[in-house]
Enzyme design. Structure first.
Site, PDB file in Angstrom:
ATOM      1  N   TYR A 103       0.873  -1.184   0.000  1.00 49.50           N
ATOM      2  CA  TYR A 103       0.000   0.000   0.000  1.00 49.50           C
ATOM      3  C   TYR A 103       0.902   1.223   0.000  1.00 49.50           C
ATOM      4  O   TYR A 103       1.868   1.282   0.766  1.00 49.50           O
ATOM      5  CB  TYR A 103      -0.871  -0.032   1.255  1.00 49.50           C
ATOM      6  CG  TYR A 103      -1.753   1.192   1.463  1.00 49.50           C
ATOM      7  CD1 TYR A 103      -2.934   1.364   0.745  1.00 49.50           C
ATOM      8  CD2 TYR A 103      -1.412   2.157   2.419  1.00 49.50           C
ATOM      9  CE1 TYR A 103      -3.750   2.463   0.964  1.00 49.50           C
ATOM     10  CE2 TYR A 103      -2.231   3.264   2.644  1.00 49.50           C
ATOM     11  CZ  TYR A 103      -3.394   3.408   1.914  1.00 49.50           C
ATOM     12  OH  TYR A 103      -4.206   4.498   2.120  1.00 49.50           O
ATOM     13  N   ASP A 141       9.481   2.744  -1.007  1.00 51.60           N
ATOM     14  CA  ASP A 141       8.580   3.450  -0.103  1.00 51.60           C
ATOM     15  C   ASP A 141       8.955   3.095   1.334  1.00 51.60           C
ATOM     16  O   ASP A 141       8.620   2.019   1.840  1.00 51.60           O
ATOM     17  CB  ASP A 141       7.144   3.018  -0.440  1.00 51.60           C
ATOM     18  CG  ASP A 141       6.102   3.669   0.459  1.00 51.60           C
ATOM     19  OD1 ASP A 141       6.475   4.206   1.509  1.00 51.60           O
ATOM     20  OD2 ASP A 141       4.909   3.612   0.104  1.00 51.60           O
ATOM     21  N   LYS A 170       5.590   9.376   8.114  1.00 57.24           N
ATOM     22  CA  LYS A 170       5.436   8.896   9.487  1.00 57.24           C
ATOM     23  C   LYS A 170       6.520   9.416  10.448  1.00 57.24           C
ATOM     24  O   LYS A 170       6.409  10.523  10.933  1.00 57.24           O
ATOM     25  CB  LYS A 170       5.319   7.374   9.512  1.00 57.24           C
ATOM     26  CG  LYS A 170       4.081   6.884   8.718  1.00 57.24           C
ATOM     27  CD  LYS A 170       3.727   5.468   9.043  1.00 57.24           C
ATOM     28  CE  LYS A 170       2.667   4.902   8.110  1.00 57.24           C
ATOM     29  NZ  LYS A 170       1.310   5.257   8.425  1.00 57.24           N
TER      30      LYS A 170
END
Ligand code: HOZ
Length: 411
Positions: free
Chosen positions: A128, A223, A251
């Site tokens: 994702y 990612d 994050k």
């Protein structure tokens, strides 16, 4: 609010029951609106690696707020953040800060296409990369949680150029490249998947992916939104011995404020506006408050020993395995540094298919048994647990006790 939430996984659809409303958190403890205390294993899905309301981070954010909130102009703290990112990811020449991991990935798709002059992109089933149209197929996270293949409202044209490979399976990548030679702009991957539960691929898979993309002139986009700072002060790329063409972050680098980033060598990053023709902009990009929060978080994080991070992850894994076995449950626990995840399956979990072999009803039972015994877990089999790096031995003992009580209570 739609479904009572502002992000779908929070609605507890896959574990049932009423979602928790959170009132506050401090250190490793989080408190719901009814005053119940839990040890937080969610960490806001990743950013809260130092635990909550760290005094040094609070101090930095308060100081930034006192100066005002945003100027729409460059600030010194952005430069310090860029230097910090460079220290953590030495192979990057340049970085661009944005407001989320989703935004970093959207910008990277555009950049990969411009850099290679090609259009197709490859992603891996179960990975994702945020909710942009181009990558919202065969995705993990909330889509895996809700058991849906993609999103309504994504036009066929947006995913026509998106190809799906099998995670941890280099042959599936080669087949796609053979089918579309000279058409693939970029391959997007979570180096350790965290959105189908935690899945660590073979080192050789990532290394072959790197040589293949180099050989074929395809941009490798790694990612690190989840994996960044989770197993070392830097990225998972180091663990695998590979360097991405474009690295996406999010994050932890915001420390709990909305920050994303993408970066790479000058040859590619200089294509981004204003140096080059790839347009990407944002009113709040590099927000001085968010940068101050991220910088203070990374400054604190630098003082921590990452051998300890791995020990923490391994102790949680061992506690899950021990208690499950004691109480007659078959589980497979995957771990990468501070990322941990138990699957209720007897299979080795190496890709999306094996991740989906997990008994999600059993997970839901465990989730509630854990909540009743003071552990706040992600309300989905397919979200990683993010353990804080600040855990003391006593606190780990307490988590072990609560895990044991949760398995006991499942009966
Ligand atoms: N990327 C985050 C974890 N999969 C998102 C959290 C959420 O969906 O709310």
């Amino acid at each position: 609010m739609v479904g009572g939430v502002n992000s779908p996984v929070r609605a507890f659809n896959s574990v049932g029951g009423n979602p928790l409303f959170i009132d506050r958190a401090e250190g490793i403890h989080i408190y719901d609106a009814d005053g119940n205390e839990y040890i937080d294993c969610v960490g806001s899905y990743g950013p809260m690696i130092l635990g909550h309301a760290h005094p040094k981070v609070n101090e930095a954010v308060k100081a930034a707020i006192d100066k005002s909130y945003t100027y729409g102009a460059s600030t010194e703290v952005e430069v310090e953040m860029a230097e910090m990112v460079k220290e953590a990811f030495p192979h990057l020449d340049k970085v661009r800060f944005v407001n989320s991991g989703t935004e970093a990935v959207i910008s990277s798709i555009r950049l990969a296409r411009a850099y290679t002059g090609k259009n197709k992109i490859i992603k891996f089933a179960g990975c994702y990369h945020g909710h942009s149209d181009n990558l919202l197929v065969a995705a993990g996270s909330g889509l895996a949680t809700l058991g849906i293949p993609g999103s309504k409202g994504v036009p066929e044209s947006a995913v026509r150029d998106t190809l799906i490979a099998k995670f941890n399976d280099i042959e599936s990548v080669k087949l796609l490249i053979d089918e579309f030679p000279d058409e693939i702009a970029g391959i997007f991957i979570e180096p350790v998947a965290g959105n189908m539960g935690v899945v660590v691929p073979d080192k050789s898979f990532m290394q072959e992916l790197r040589s293949l993309t180099k050989e074929k002139g395809i941009a490798l986009v790694i990612d690190e939104v989840m994996t960044g700072f989770r197993q070392k002060f830097g990225g998972a790329q180091d663990y695998f011995g590979v360097e991405a063409d474009i690295t996406c972050m999010g994050k932890v680098i915001g420390g709990g404020m909305p920050v994303g980033a993408y970066g790479g060598k000058s040859a590619i990053m200089d294509m981004v506006s204003p140096l080059g023709g790839v347009y990407q902009a944002g009113t709040l990009s590099g927000s001085p408050i968010a940068m101050a929060c991220g910088l203070a978080t990374l400054n604190e994080l630098k003082k921590h020993d990452y051998d300890r991070a791995d020990q923490i992850g391994k102790r949680i894994k061992a506690a899950l395995e021990k208690s499950a076995e004691k109480h007659g449950y078959t589980i497979t626990v995957n771990q990468f540094g501070l990322m941990v995840n138990p699957f209720f399956t007897d299979q080795k979990v190496v890709d999306f298919e094996t991740a989906q072999s997990s008994d999600t009803e059993m997970f839901a039972k465990f989730f509630w048994a854990a909540a009743e015994n003071g552990l706040y877990l992600p309300p989905s089999q397919f979200e990683a647990w993010f353990m804080p790096i600040v855990l003391t031995d006593e606190e780990i003992n307490l988590i072990e006790e609560r895990i044991e009580k949760a398995f006991q209570a499942m009966k």
